[in-house]
Design a protein around this motif. Structure first.
Motif, PDB file in Angstrom:
ATOM      1  N   SER A 114      47.905  -4.955 -59.472  1.00  8.02           N
ATOM      2  CA  SER A 114      46.883  -4.687 -60.485  1.00  8.02           C
ATOM      3  C   SER A 114      47.387  -3.861 -61.660  1.00  8.02           C
ATOM      4  CB  SER A 114      45.698  -3.968 -59.842  1.00  8.02           C
ATOM      5  OG  SER A 114      46.072  -2.649 -59.452  1.00  8.02           O
ATOM      6  N   ALA A 116      46.940  -0.687 -61.843  1.00  7.63           N
ATOM      7  CA  ALA A 116      46.117   0.524 -61.950  1.00  7.63           C
ATOM      8  C   ALA A 116      46.899   1.736 -61.473  1.00  7.63           C
ATOM      9  CB  ALA A 116      44.850   0.362 -61.111  1.00  7.63           C
ATOM     10  N   ALA A 177      41.644  -8.556 -64.950  1.00  7.06           N
ATOM     11  CA  ALA A 177      42.921  -8.143 -64.363  1.00  7.06           C
ATOM     12  C   ALA A 177      43.671  -7.199 -65.304  1.00  7.06           C
ATOM     13  CB  ALA A 177      43.765  -9.375 -64.058  1.00  7.06           C
ATOM     14  N   ASP A 178      43.706  -7.525 -66.594  1.00  2.26           N
ATOM     15  CA  ASP A 178      44.411  -6.656 -67.546  1.00  2.26           C
ATOM     16  C   ASP A 178      43.703  -5.314 -67.700  1.00  2.26           C
ATOM     17  OD1 ASP A 178      46.376  -8.488 -67.937  1.00  2.26           O
ATOM     18  OD2 ASP A 178      45.929  -8.920 -70.038  1.00  2.26           O
ATOM     19  N   GLY A 180      42.154  -3.726 -65.482  1.00  2.00           N
ATOM     20  CA  GLY A 180      42.299  -2.906 -64.283  1.00  2.00           C
ATOM     21  C   GLY A 180      43.221  -1.722 -64.498  1.00  2.00           C
ATOM     22  N   SER A 181      44.094  -1.832 -65.473  1.00  2.00           N
ATOM     23  CA  SER A 181      45.037  -0.739 -65.749  1.00  2.00           C
ATOM     24  C   SER A 181      44.349   0.493 -66.323  1.00  2.00           C
ATOM     25  CB  SER A 181      46.110  -1.226 -66.725  1.00  2.00           C
ATOM     26  OG  SER A 181      45.502  -1.629 -67.948  1.00  2.00           O
ATOM     27  N   GLU A 183      41.555   1.744 -65.128  1.00  2.98           N
ATOM     28  CA  GLU A 183      40.790   2.422 -64.080  1.00  2.98           C
ATOM     29  C   GLU A 183      41.355   3.826 -63.816  1.00  2.98           C
ATOM     30  OE1 GLU A 183      40.695   0.073 -60.577  1.00  2.98           O
ATOM     31  OE2 GLU A 183      39.787  -1.675 -61.556  1.00  2.98           O
TER      32      GLU A 183
END
Length: 740
Positions: A114, A116, A177-178, A180-181, A183
């Motif tokens: 992910s 994250a 998905a992108d 998610g970083s 979070e």
């Protein structure tokens, strides 16, 4: 190079700086080994696609994604929307398709986790950053500032972060998905519309700095505000966000933010040879990426790097260094380190042959740095005298006991002077004798002879005083003989005398070509080019012409001419690092499947040690069967025997012979002496001292007597017994301690 001197530092510790930091950086900049490849240089984000491809080719997409996410987390976005300047600049583009970096980015996005960050790993800073806008620039700033631990007050319109990405064509899944970083970051949103300046007063009250989207460029903004440039392409927008975020971060830390570099691309300085590389087509497109296709595509990357200097240099291969990194290590060892100088052996092990400089597309002169380091460290007493003492004593022997300078009988002066060099006299004295007799019989006006050393040994050892002394002696003897034309049989001697004296020497091969060469051989041979002729294309061409005149056909080695591999003798490598010297000789010898001819006697000696079928061009020309490799004692004995023979037969002079003890060496002892650099003359001196003092210890277990004697800086110990035929030596060793 300018040399800067410093006074004593600490107790009796002399410092001398050969060059300063500025010059160090200038020298380092010549080497492009650590420069980014073309794909990275062409990318505004400077993504490390080379490393990502290396990991992806192994199927390790998690680590490959980690490499890319150090720079940006929006991998789906890059894979779909980037115009891929990295792919267009890929060197594989010249032979087929460039590596599809977007395929690698897509695979990293799909299979690399992910992205994250662990919220416990994010530092929490007290200062607040205000951010205004609703576009990709703002998303980039959120990530750049969020990972640094700032609380972000994002003044944005109605668009959600997901809508910002889907507007670029991403699916909801890809956008999620992108994103998610982001979070775990402290991001608070506040509503705003373009033209609504109400956020200005609010952010000035709550935030410490303001970052603004280029869409708000027309707004009246406070001074503590950093605005994007307004780029249109994805990679440039994200690079701009990185630039603005860095300026804001430096401002908040009270550091100078004006010198932050704006996003830019460069043309890579990295030299990449395409020798042996074949072109290929891309394996798959972005829409059909699988782990297997991405791994195969990544494997098409040739991992661009400049290895020109390393290819033929066993020294650089052995020390696993590139010259750029090595000179910094040498600089620190020479100018900074106050304790143990751990780089001494590395410095002394360089053969200073110049192959790396010739191979480097920019002419990086690593040997010069080693030469300077040796000189400075000798002068400041950071280089132990033991490093090159044996070699220096050998030079002293050549220019004292082994020295000879005479005009040809019947002549008061000389039109020519033959200077064969110390190695020729040590390795193949019969060749020197035949060459001199041939020259003196064919040249008119008298041919003088000088046996001695040109001083290259002391030059390599960093002993400028001894080097100057050797050159001055040669110059004096040359003047005594009427300043004749000097004929050298050694390319290193010729180079030294040409560069440091007024003698203007010629190579013997050139002279013999003019006199005429008899055809005495046939077949195919290779030529080991000498390091002394590396910058002398004319001499190399003359040698080949000479070899062909002898009747041979020349088959060039893979590494030849100015790129020829060193035999491992140069720079006194055999004395500083014997194992590495043999590796270099073995590497050079292994390049040919046919007989190797040399025009340097040290090269012939080294290649013979490595087991090669080799011969010096003068041995071939004069019909001398190459003798075996002499040990250190044999080399000195050869010089003395040659001098005595020539004086007796040509000049009708006799040299009184020193009476020697009868000594027998037990099996294996002579090899031991050579390995430990102990001469038979040293053993003679120790046993003569024993005869005077009778001082010895007894080894009752083996029945040996053990005696010692200090000669110069070294104490020698000899284990022996006495027989009817004389002394039987069973072993010897040496050290530098003083025994009291």
């Amino acid at each position: 190079m300018e040399k800067k001197e410093h006074h004593f530092v600490g107790k009796h510790y002399l410092m001398k700086q050969a060059f300063g930091q500025e010059e160090l950086h200038e020298r380092e900049a010549v080497c492009t080994r650590e420069e980014p490849p073309a794909c990275t240089s062409a990318c505004p984000l400077h993504l490390d696609m080379r490393q990502a491809c290396a990991l992806a080719a192994q199927g390790n997409f998690s680590r490959a994604a980690g490499i890319l996410r150090k720079t940006t987390p929006f991998l789906h976005l890059l894979a779909r929307c980037c115009n891929a300047p990295c792919e267009k600049s890929c060197v594989m583009e010249n032979l087929g398709d460039g590596v599809s970096m977007q395929v690698i980015e897509k695979a990293c996005a799909l299979y690399g986790g992910s992205g994250a960050m662990n919220r416990f790993m994010i530092p929490k800073k007290k200062k607040i950053v205000a951010l205004a806008g609703e576009d990709l620039f703002c998303l980039g700033c959120c990530w750049e500032l969020g990972k640094k631990g700032y609380e972000i007050h994002w003044y944005t319109g109605e668009k959600t972060p997901q809508e910002i990405l889907t507007d670029w064509g991403l699916s909801k899944e890809e956008a999620a998905a992108d994103l998610g970083s982001l979070e775990g970051f402290r991001i608070k949103k506040f509503p705003i519309q373009s033209g609504d300046g109400s956020f200005r007063d609010t952010c000035m009250q709550e935030a410490d700095v303001l970052c603004v989207s280029p869409a708000f460029r027309g707004e009246t903004l406070p001074e503590t505000c950093f605005v994007g440039k307004g780029y249109q392409e994805v990679s440039w927008i994200l690079a701009d966000a990185k630039y603005v975020a860095l300026k804001a971060d430096r401002y908040l830390q009270g550091a100078d933010f004006e010198d932050v570099s704006e996003p830019k691309t460069d043309k890579s300085r990295l030299f990449v040879t395409m020798d042996g590389v074949t072109g290929s087509k891309a394996v798959a497109g972005v829409e059909t990426v699988t782990k297997e296709t991405a791994q195969e595509e990544a494997a098409r990357c040739i991992q661009c790097q400049c290895l020109e200097c390393v290819k033929g240099c066993v020294y650089l291969q052995e020390y696993k260094r590139n010259p750029r990194g090595a000179i910094r290590e040498i600089y620190n060892n020479m100018s900074i380190v106050m304790g143990n100088h751990m780089a001494n052996k590395m410095i002394n092990s360089c053969d200073e042959c110049g192959q790396c400089k010739a191979a480097c597309p920019n002419g990086f002169d690593y040997p010069e740095v080693c030469r300077i380091a040796r000189q400075v460290m000798v002068e400041t007493e950071k280089m132990p005298p033991s490093a090159h003492e044996f070699a220096l004593l050998d030079q002293e022997f050549s220019n004292s006991e082994g020295f000879l300078a005479r005009t040809q009988p019947g002549y008061e002066s000389s039109a020519y002077l033959f200077f064969p060099g110390c190695q020729a006299a040590a390795v193949s004295p019969e060749t020197v004798e035949k060459a001199y007799k041939n020259l003196s019989g064919r040249l008119k006006g008298g041919v003088g002879l000088m046996l001695g050393c040109c001083g290259a040994i002391s030059d390599w050892a960093g002993r400028e005083d001894l080097f100057t002394s050797a050159l001055e002696k040669i110059q004096r003897e040359w003047e005594k003989q009427g300043k004749p034309q000097v004929i050298c049989a050694c390319p290193t001697c010729r180079k030294v005398l040409q560069e440091h004296t007024d003698l203007e020497p010629k190579g013997i091969w050139e002279v013999l070509l003019q006199l005429g060469v008899e055809r005495v051989a046939s077949g195919t041979v290779s030529i080991q080019d000498a390091c002394g002729a590396r910058q002398d294309a004319q001499a190399r061409a003359q040698v080949r012409k000479f070899v062909e005149a002898l009747g041979c056909q020349v088959q060039e080695l893979p590494m030849t001419q100015e790129l020829a591999s060193c035999c491992g003798y140069g720079g006194l490598m055999p004395y500083a690092n014997r194992e590495l010297s043999l590796k270099k000789a073995t590497f050079a010898a292994g390049q040919s499947q046919v007989r190797i001819l040399t025009y340097c006697m040290a090269c012939r000696d080294q290649l013979s040690k490595a087991g090669a079928d080799t011969c010096h061009i003068l041995e071939l020309a004069y019909g001398v069967e190459p003798p075996g490799v002499p040990d250190l004692s044999g080399r000195r004995a050869n010089r003395l025997k040659l001098k005595e023979k020539l004086l007796r037969e040509i000049w009708k002079e006799e040299i009184p012979m020193e009476e020697k003890l009868e000594i027998i060496y037990a099996p294996g002892v002579e090899a031991q002496l050579d390995e430990r650099m102990i001469l038979k003359s040293d053993v003679q001196a120790v046993l003569k001292a024993y005869e005077e003092t009778k001082a010895a210890a007894e080894d009752e277990e083996h029945g040996y007597l053990i005696t010692n004697c200090r000669i110069g800086n070294v104490t020698f110990w000899v284990k022996f017994t006495v027989s009817e035929k004389g002394y039987v030596v069973h072993g010897a060793y040496s050290h530098r301690m003083t025994v009291e």
